[in-house]
Design a protein around this motif. Structure first.
Motif, PDB file in Angstrom:
ATOM      1  N   ARG A 187      10.788  -2.109 -10.890  1.00 23.70           N
ATOM      2  CA  ARG A 187      11.766  -1.625  -9.921  1.00 23.70           C
ATOM      3  C   ARG A 187      13.053  -1.302 -10.663  1.00 23.70           C
ATOM      4  O   ARG A 187      13.630  -2.157 -11.335  1.00 23.70           O
ATOM      5  CB  ARG A 187      12.059  -2.664  -8.845  1.00 23.70           C
ATOM      6  N   ALA A 188      13.491  -0.054 -10.565  1.00 24.26           N
ATOM      7  CA  ALA A 188      14.748   0.357 -11.187  1.00 24.26           C
ATOM      8  C   ALA A 188      15.912   0.015 -10.262  1.00 24.26           C
ATOM      9  O   ALA A 188      15.818   0.177  -9.044  1.00 24.26           O
ATOM     10  CB  ALA A 188      14.730   1.852 -11.484  1.00 24.26           C
ATOM     11  N   ASP A 189      17.010  -0.459 -10.841  1.00 24.20           N
ATOM     12  CA  ASP A 189      18.184  -0.839 -10.059  1.00 24.20           C
ATOM     13  C   ASP A 189      19.376   0.082 -10.291  1.00 24.20           C
ATOM     14  O   ASP A 189      20.397  -0.056  -9.614  1.00 24.20           O
ATOM     15  CB  ASP A 189      18.603  -2.278 -10.406  1.00 24.20           C
ATOM     16  N   ARG A 190      19.264   0.999 -11.242  1.00 25.37           N
ATOM     17  CA  ARG A 190      20.395   1.871 -11.547  1.00 25.37           C
ATOM     18  C   ARG A 190      19.877   3.251 -11.939  1.00 25.37           C
ATOM     19  O   ARG A 190      18.904   3.362 -12.686  1.00 25.37           O
ATOM     20  CB  ARG A 190      21.238   1.282 -12.681  1.00 25.37           C
ATOM     21  N   SER A 191      20.503   4.284 -11.432  1.00 24.56           N
ATOM     22  CA  SER A 191      20.070   5.647 -11.738  1.00 24.56           C
ATOM     23  C   SER A 191      20.552   6.055 -13.127  1.00 24.56           C
ATOM     24  O   SER A 191      21.461   5.448 -13.709  1.00 24.56           O
ATOM     25  CB  SER A 191      20.621   6.622 -10.684  1.00 24.56           C
TER      26      SER A 191
ATOM     27  N   ILE B  83      11.430   8.065 -11.311  1.00 29.13           N
ATOM     28  CA  ILE B  83      11.169   6.957 -10.394  1.00 29.13           C
ATOM     29  C   ILE B  83      12.359   6.805  -9.447  1.00 29.13           C
ATOM     30  O   ILE B  83      13.497   7.122  -9.804  1.00 29.13           O
ATOM     31  CB  ILE B  83      10.926   5.636 -11.149  1.00 29.13           C
ATOM     32  N   PRO B  84      12.124   6.317  -8.224  1.00 33.11           N
ATOM     33  CA  PRO B  84      13.225   6.096  -7.280  1.00 33.11           C
ATOM     34  C   PRO B  84      13.890   4.741  -7.508  1.00 33.11           C
ATOM     35  O   PRO B  84      13.223   3.736  -7.766  1.00 33.11           O
ATOM     36  CB  PRO B  84      12.523   6.145  -5.918  1.00 33.11           C
ATOM     37  N   VAL B  85      15.196   4.713  -7.401  1.00 29.65           N
ATOM     38  CA  VAL B  85      15.954   3.473  -7.551  1.00 29.65           C
ATOM     39  C   VAL B  85      15.732   2.588  -6.326  1.00 29.65           C
ATOM     40  O   VAL B  85      15.709   3.062  -5.190  1.00 29.65           O
ATOM     41  CB  VAL B  85      17.451   3.783  -7.720  1.00 29.65           C
TER      42      VAL B  85
ATOM     43  N   PRO C  33       0.806  -1.234   0.000  1.00 29.85           N
ATOM     44  CA  PRO C  33       0.000   0.000   0.000  1.00 29.85           C
ATOM     45  C   PRO C  33       0.833   1.275   0.000  1.00 29.85           C
ATOM     46  O   PRO C  33       0.401   2.310  -0.533  1.00 29.85           O
ATOM     47  CB  PRO C  33      -0.816  -0.122   1.299  1.00 29.85           C
ATOM     48  N   ALA C  34       2.036   1.227   0.560  1.00 25.31           N
ATOM     49  CA  ALA C  34       2.863   2.431   0.639  1.00 25.31           C
ATOM     50  C   ALA C  34       3.697   2.660  -0.616  1.00 25.31           C
ATOM     51  O   ALA C  34       4.361   3.700  -0.723  1.00 25.31           O
ATOM     52  CB  ALA C  34       3.785   2.343   1.857  1.00 25.31           C
ATOM     53  N   ASP C  35       3.681   1.742  -1.557  1.00 23.06           N
ATOM     54  CA  ASP C  35       4.495   1.894  -2.763  1.00 23.06           C
ATOM     55  C   ASP C  35       3.970   3.029  -3.637  1.00 23.06           C
ATOM     56  O   ASP C  35       2.769   3.324  -3.660  1.00 23.06           O
ATOM     57  CB  ASP C  35       4.508   0.597  -3.566  1.00 23.06           C
ATOM     58  N   LEU C  36       4.880   3.632  -4.370  1.00 21.46           N
ATOM     59  CA  LEU C  36       4.532   4.735  -5.261  1.00 21.46           C
ATOM     60  C   LEU C  36       3.700   4.231  -6.434  1.00 21.46           C
ATOM     61  O   LEU C  36       4.017   3.201  -7.041  1.00 21.46           O
ATOM     62  CB  LEU C  36       5.805   5.401  -5.787  1.00 21.46           C
ATOM     63  N   ARG C  37       2.649   4.975  -6.755  1.00 19.75           N
ATOM     64  CA  ARG C  37       1.814   4.667  -7.913  1.00 19.75           C
ATOM     65  C   ARG C  37       1.856   5.848  -8.881  1.00 19.75           C
ATOM     66  O   ARG C  37       1.671   6.989  -8.464  1.00 19.75           O
ATOM     67  CB  ARG C  37       0.376   4.357  -7.483  1.00 19.75           C
ATOM     68  N   ILE C  38       2.082   5.545 -10.133  1.00 18.06           N
ATOM     69  CA  ILE C  38       2.148   6.575 -11.160  1.00 18.06           C
ATOM     70  C   ILE C  38       1.126   6.245 -12.234  1.00 18.06           C
ATOM     71  O   ILE C  38       1.193   5.180 -12.862  1.00 18.06           O
ATOM     72  CB  ILE C  38       3.556   6.670 -11.783  1.00 18.06           C
ATOM     73  N   ALA C  39       0.164   7.137 -12.414  1.00 16.97           N
ATOM     74  CA  ALA C  39      -0.846   6.957 -13.470  1.00 16.97           C
ATOM     75  C   ALA C  39      -0.323   7.584 -14.754  1.00 16.97           C
ATOM     76  O   ALA C  39       0.072   8.758 -14.769  1.00 16.97           O
ATOM     77  CB  ALA C  39      -2.158   7.610 -13.058  1.00 16.97           C
ATOM     78  N   VAL C  40      -0.314   6.805 -15.822  1.00 15.35           N
ATOM     79  CA  VAL C  40       0.148   7.293 -17.122  1.00 15.35           C
ATOM     80  C   VAL C  40      -0.961   7.060 -18.136  1.00 15.35           C
ATOM     81  O   VAL C  40      -1.410   5.926 -18.331  1.00 15.35           O
ATOM     82  CB  VAL C  40       1.439   6.576 -17.570  1.00 15.35           C
ATOM     83  N   ASP C  41      -1.414   8.134 -18.756  1.00 11.85           N
ATOM     84  CA  ASP C  41      -2.449   8.065 -19.786  1.00 11.85           C
ATOM     85  C   ASP C  41      -1.818   8.362 -21.144  1.00 11.85           C
ATOM     86  O   ASP C  41      -1.117   9.370 -21.298  1.00 11.85           O
ATOM     87  CB  ASP C  41      -3.572   9.072 -19.517  1.00 11.85           C
ATOM     88  N   GLY C  42      -2.076   7.518 -22.113  1.00 14.99           N
ATOM     89  CA  GLY C  42      -1.586   7.757 -23.462  1.00 14.99           C
ATOM     90  C   GLY C  42      -2.542   8.648 -24.236  1.00 14.99           C
ATOM     91  O   GLY C  42      -3.745   8.391 -24.289  1.00 14.99           O
TER      92      GLY C  42
ATOM     93  N   ALA D 100      15.678   7.762 -13.550  1.00 18.95           N
ATOM     94  CA  ALA D 100      15.767   6.957 -12.324  1.00 18.95           C
ATOM     95  C   ALA D 100      16.685   7.687 -11.354  1.00 18.95           C
ATOM     96  O   ALA D 100      17.844   7.971 -11.680  1.00 18.95           O
ATOM     97  CB  ALA D 100      16.306   5.565 -12.641  1.00 18.95           C
ATOM     98  N   MET D 101      16.161   8.003 -10.162  1.00 19.12           N
ATOM     99  CA  MET D 101      16.872   8.833  -9.196  1.00 19.12           C
ATOM    100  C   MET D 101      17.119   8.065  -7.907  1.00 19.12           C
ATOM    101  O   MET D 101      16.369   7.144  -7.573  1.00 19.12           O
ATOM    102  CB  MET D 101      16.058  10.103  -8.900  1.00 19.12           C
ATOM    103  N   GLU D 102      18.153   8.468  -7.195  1.00 21.66           N
ATOM    104  CA  GLU D 102      18.366   7.920  -5.863  1.00 21.66           C
ATOM    105  C   GLU D 102      17.172   8.284  -4.984  1.00 21.66           C
ATOM    106  O   GLU D 102      16.580   9.353  -5.145  1.00 21.66           O
ATOM    107  CB  GLU D 102      19.663   8.455  -5.268  1.00 21.66           C
ATOM    108  N   PRO D 103      16.786   7.397  -4.052  1.00 24.64           N
ATOM    109  CA  PRO D 103      15.549   7.613  -3.279  1.00 24.64           C
ATOM    110  C   PRO D 103      15.456   8.971  -2.595  1.00 24.64           C
ATOM    111  O   PRO D 103      14.407   9.626  -2.649  1.00 24.64           O
ATOM    112  CB  PRO D 103      15.579   6.470  -2.265  1.00 24.64           C
TER     113      PRO D 103
END
Length: 324
Positions: free
Chosen positions: A183-187, A142-144, A108-117, A211-214
């Protein structure tokens, strides 16, 4: 012989020309894309092995003496190489690949991003569990190391959301919401692309992915919540923006412009590209796109403003670049 070597080298160079670090499934920066790359390599090695084995069998069959292969031997060969072995190999590949298809869990605490085309751009809304949505367009941050759930839909026609280095493709269908968990692993800064033909400018519908550091991402997201800095710094450009009716389609937080028909421009000056990843962000490019958007993106719904003089278009462009 030299000609054959030359053709082979040129063919290899042509294939390598399609590879890059910012938009390639072979250069992943996300866990899911890494799994896809791994499966691709396993399948490729398996396919090459099977092709080599078939070629060896064909060579042996061609060179075999007449009458060596009896009907009984032939039927046994068909049974094993045409039935039993392919079944075992395919079942093995299926069992090997099933764990990679398991969906990533979302908390529930994870980031949600809505993307509309849209035709032909991306509407983006960050929906953190502890705050109101933050709107953007044509760029995703997005956070790494954190799980991110993309909620994907479309406002007009079917699109396909694809960030090759992050995860696989996911269709965006009007009236339906699909979820892609990553999940991104590298910025770094990467690129995404619409992978479903959606109109005249389908090939011109890209997006920047950062992709950014948290800690840096948290600070950036918190800074996006307030009014846009520079919203009234360029008085001439702001007046022209309002006078030309730009606020009828676009929103700039902290001003009277609040429409959501077109892309949100509140942090326009922070983006590295223009027109959904197509042009570098320069004053001249912004001014040119304002006056003649169809010249850059055929079929785009933004109206042209040919009545603007060069000086007026540049003034609006400088105003938009100041929105940070």
């Amino acid at each position: 012989m030299r000609g054959e070597k030359f053709i082979a080298i040129m063919g290899l160079c042509w294939l390598l020309a399609g590879c890059n670090r910012h938009q390639s499934t072979l250069a992943p920066f996300g866990a899911d894309a890494e799994a896809i790359r791994h499966l691709f390599i396993v399948m490729l090695v398996g396919a090459v092995g099977i092709a080599g084995f078939v070629a060896w069998l064909m060579r042996r069959a061609v060179r075999a003496p007449v009458g060596e292969m009896t009907h009984r031997k032939g039927m046994r060969l068909v049974l094993w190489l045409g039935g039993i072995v392919p079944t075992v190999v395919l079942l093995g590949l299926l069992a090997y690949s099933l764990p990679y298809m398991r969906p990533r869990p979302v908390a529930p605490a994870d980031l949600r991003i809505a993307v509309d085309g849209e035709q032909f751009w991306w509407r983006v809304a960050y929906r953190a569990a502890d705050g109101a949505p933050v709107l953007s367009a044509n760029e995703i941050r997005i956070p790494v190391g954190r799980t991110v759930a993309f909620r994907l839909t479309a406002g007009d026609v079917v699109h396909s959301f694809w960030i090759p280095g992050l995860a696989g493709k996911m269709d965006m269908i009007p009236g339906r919401t699909n979820t892609l968990v990553v999940r991104a692993d590298r910025s770094g800064r990467y690129r995404g692309q619409c992978a479903e033909f959606c109109g005249l400018s389908h090939a011109l519908m890209a997006l920047d992915v950062v992709a950014m550091e948290p800690a840096a991402f948290d600070a950036w997201l918190e800074g996006q919540r307030g009014p846009a800095r520079g919203a009234v710094a360029d008085v001439a450009g702001a007046r022209l923006f309002a006078a030309q009716g730009c606020g009828g389609c676009h929103a700039v937080r902290g001003t009277a412009a609040a429409s959501r028909i077109g892309p949100d421009l509140s942090r326009f000056g922070q983006r590295a590209t223009l027109a959904a990843g197509i042009l570098p962000m320069t004053t001249a490019n912004v001014a040119g796109f304002i006056r003649h958007p169809q010249a850059t993106k055929p079929g785009v719904r933004m109206p042209a403003f040919p009545q603007l003089s060069d000086a007026e278009a540049m003034a609006i462009a400088r105003y938009l670049e100041g929105l940070k």
